[in-house]
Design a protein around this motif. Structure first.
Motif, PDB file in Angstrom:
ATOM      1  N   THR A  97      94.075  57.102 -47.800  1.00  0.00           N
ATOM      2  CA  THR A  97      94.230  56.119 -48.883  1.00  0.00           C
ATOM      3  C   THR A  97      92.879  55.487 -49.203  1.00  0.00           C
ATOM      4  N   VAL A  98      92.547  55.462 -50.484  1.00  0.00           N
ATOM      5  CA  VAL A  98      91.341  54.762 -50.941  1.00  0.00           C
ATOM      6  C   VAL A  98      91.775  53.613 -51.840  1.00  0.00           C
ATOM      7  N   HIS A  99      90.941  52.601 -51.937  1.00  0.00           N
ATOM      8  CA  HIS A  99      91.223  51.459 -52.806  1.00  0.00           C
ATOM      9  C   HIS A  99      89.925  51.111 -53.542  1.00  0.00           C
ATOM     10  N   PRO A 100      89.629  51.830 -54.611  1.00  0.00           N
ATOM     11  CA  PRO A 100      88.352  51.608 -55.305  1.00  0.00           C
ATOM     12  C   PRO A 100      88.232  50.200 -55.862  1.00  0.00           C
ATOM     13  N   ASP A 101      86.983  49.743 -55.986  1.00  0.00           N
ATOM     14  CA  ASP A 101      86.732  48.469 -56.656  1.00  0.00           C
ATOM     15  C   ASP A 101      86.957  48.653 -58.162  1.00  0.00           C
ATOM     16  N   THR A 102      86.908  47.549 -58.902  1.00  0.00           N
ATOM     17  CA  THR A 102      87.181  47.592 -60.338  1.00  0.00           C
ATOM     18  C   THR A 102      86.269  48.594 -61.039  1.00  0.00           C
TER      19      THR A 102
END
Length: 412
Positions: free
Chosen positions: A127-132
């Motif tokens: 799982t990745v959670h990129p910044d805006t």
């Protein structure tokens, strides 16, 4: 007969080589999809996975499996609910970049090792959670304001990421919002004007896209463009001041508004070796708030060369009979010297081809021949007299020449 036999013996090896080459070229081509290895064993999975989140993207590092037949690692992921991307990284590295994500949220990325025989390993999910993403960072900075003949668009792109600003406007024929302009850039400071609108209230909007097809929401507002027209050149006249540059070769000031921009007609040309700075002044015959001007430099073999201005300033005055003044070659916009105010400092655009002046191509010459538009900063004072001060030419010489000016604004 012996001579003939000797000749045949000597040439036969050459014929044999040629025939072998021809035969080898006739072998079946299995194509690029043919396995490069006969080893069909499944490669191992990557391990020790770590994630570094970025704006709209993420770096994924890992430990490669101990598989001698490994060719690359493939990442597969959905970036916006409809578009699936695949990114590959060779066995020479331990990192893969996944990018193009539409939002800052959790995304599943499936990782597989792939062998030289195109055999995939078991999948591993991370799982990745990129910044805006950058396009969403640009969106809230958009400012739409009325400008002469249209709308001015400003925005900030601090990441210098490739983005597209899409302008939509109410179309009177379809009674719907239609795309009016598409502006693509990777500059950090965005500031440009779209013209061609009548000075009547119109619903206008803007949104931001990126190269992955992601689209922001739309800023909508009603804007009334400011009236703009081409000033009547028949009212222009010479207004020579003592410090204006002497002319030469019969190229006089009135040729600056005779509507002739080809390389065979006369323009304005100063005398080599004349006093510095190089400058010219004329009356527009009417007081106006200026919006922009188009300048035609000397075209053809003179494009980006000779006495064509490279850096220059425009000064104006609305005094009934403005007096001469020693104007600086560079001053802040709005600076006042005697009866004159600085309306803007300009750099003639570099060759569109990116080539060095002196080595420019036909496309660069066509760009010069078409004339170049220069905007007057909004809120400039009303002026009647127009004065150009040349700071530098493309040859760096002590003379300058221009073919034509067309000046736009709102006459008072």
């Amino acid at each position: 007969m012996k001579k003939i036999e000797k000749y045949i013996v000597r040439i036969s090896p050459l014929i044999l080589v040629i025939l072998m080459g021809l035969l080898s070229s006739c072998k079946k081509n299995d194509g690029y999809t043919a396995p490069v290895s006969a080893d069909k064993s499944k490669p191992g999975v990557i391990t020790d996975i770590k994630v570094k989140n970025l704006n709209g993207a993420a770096y994924i590092t890992y430990t490669l499996p101990n598989s001698p037949n490994l060719l690359y690692v493939e990442a597969e992921y959905n970036i916006n609910g409809k578009t699936v991307r695949q990114t590959k990284s060779s066995y020479y590295t331990d990192t893969v970049l996944v990018d193009g994500f539409a939002k800052s949220q959790d995304y599943k990325v499936t990782l597989r090792s792939v062998s030289r025989a195109n055999v995939q390993s078991d999948p591993v999910t991370v799982t990745v959670h990129p910044d805006t993403p950058y396009y969403l960072l640009v969106k809230p900075t958009i400012k739409l304001t009325a400008d002469f003949g249209g709308v001015n668009i400003k925005a900030v792109n601090r990441g210098k990421s490739p983005v597209g600003l899409i302008l939509i406007a109410m179309d009177v024929s379809t009674n719907a919002l239609e795309v009016s302009d598409q502006h693509y850039t990777n500059q950090d400071s965005i500031n440009y004007t779209i013209r061609g609108f009548s000075p009547t209230p119109r619903q206008i909007g803007a949104y931001v896209t990126d190269k992955y097809g992601n689209v922001s929401d739309t800023t909508l507002m009603t804007i009334t463009p400011i009236f703009e027209t081409l000033l009547d050149k028949s009212k222009f006249s010479t207004y020579r001041l003592p410090s204006d540059s002497p002319t030469a070769y019969g190229w006089e000031v009135p040729y600056l508004w005779d509507n002739k921009t080809d390389g065979y007609s006369n323009g304005w040309h100063t005398a080599p070796g004349g006093p510095q700075p190089i400058q010219v002044t004329f009356s527009m015959g009417v007081s106006a708030q200026l919006s922009r001007f188009v300048m035609w430099e000397r075209p053809d073999q003179y494009a980006y060369a000779h006495g064509n201005p490279k850096d220059f300033s425009i000064w104006g005055s609305d005094k009934p009979a403005p007096q001469d003044a020693s104007l600086p070659t560079l001053a802040p916009v709005g600076a006042v010297v005697g009866d004159w105010v600085n309306l803007g400092n300009y750099h003639f655009p570099d060759p569109p081809s990116g080539l060095t002046p002196g080595f420019t191509n036909t496309a660069d010459a066509a760009f010069v021949a078409a004339g170049v538009n220069f905007d007057i900063p909004p809120g400039a004072p009303i002026v009647r007299y127009f004065r150009m001060v040349v700071r530098d030419t493309w040859s760096g010489g002590d003379f300058a020449h221009v073919m034509e000016f067309s000046i736009y604004g709102n006459p008072q």
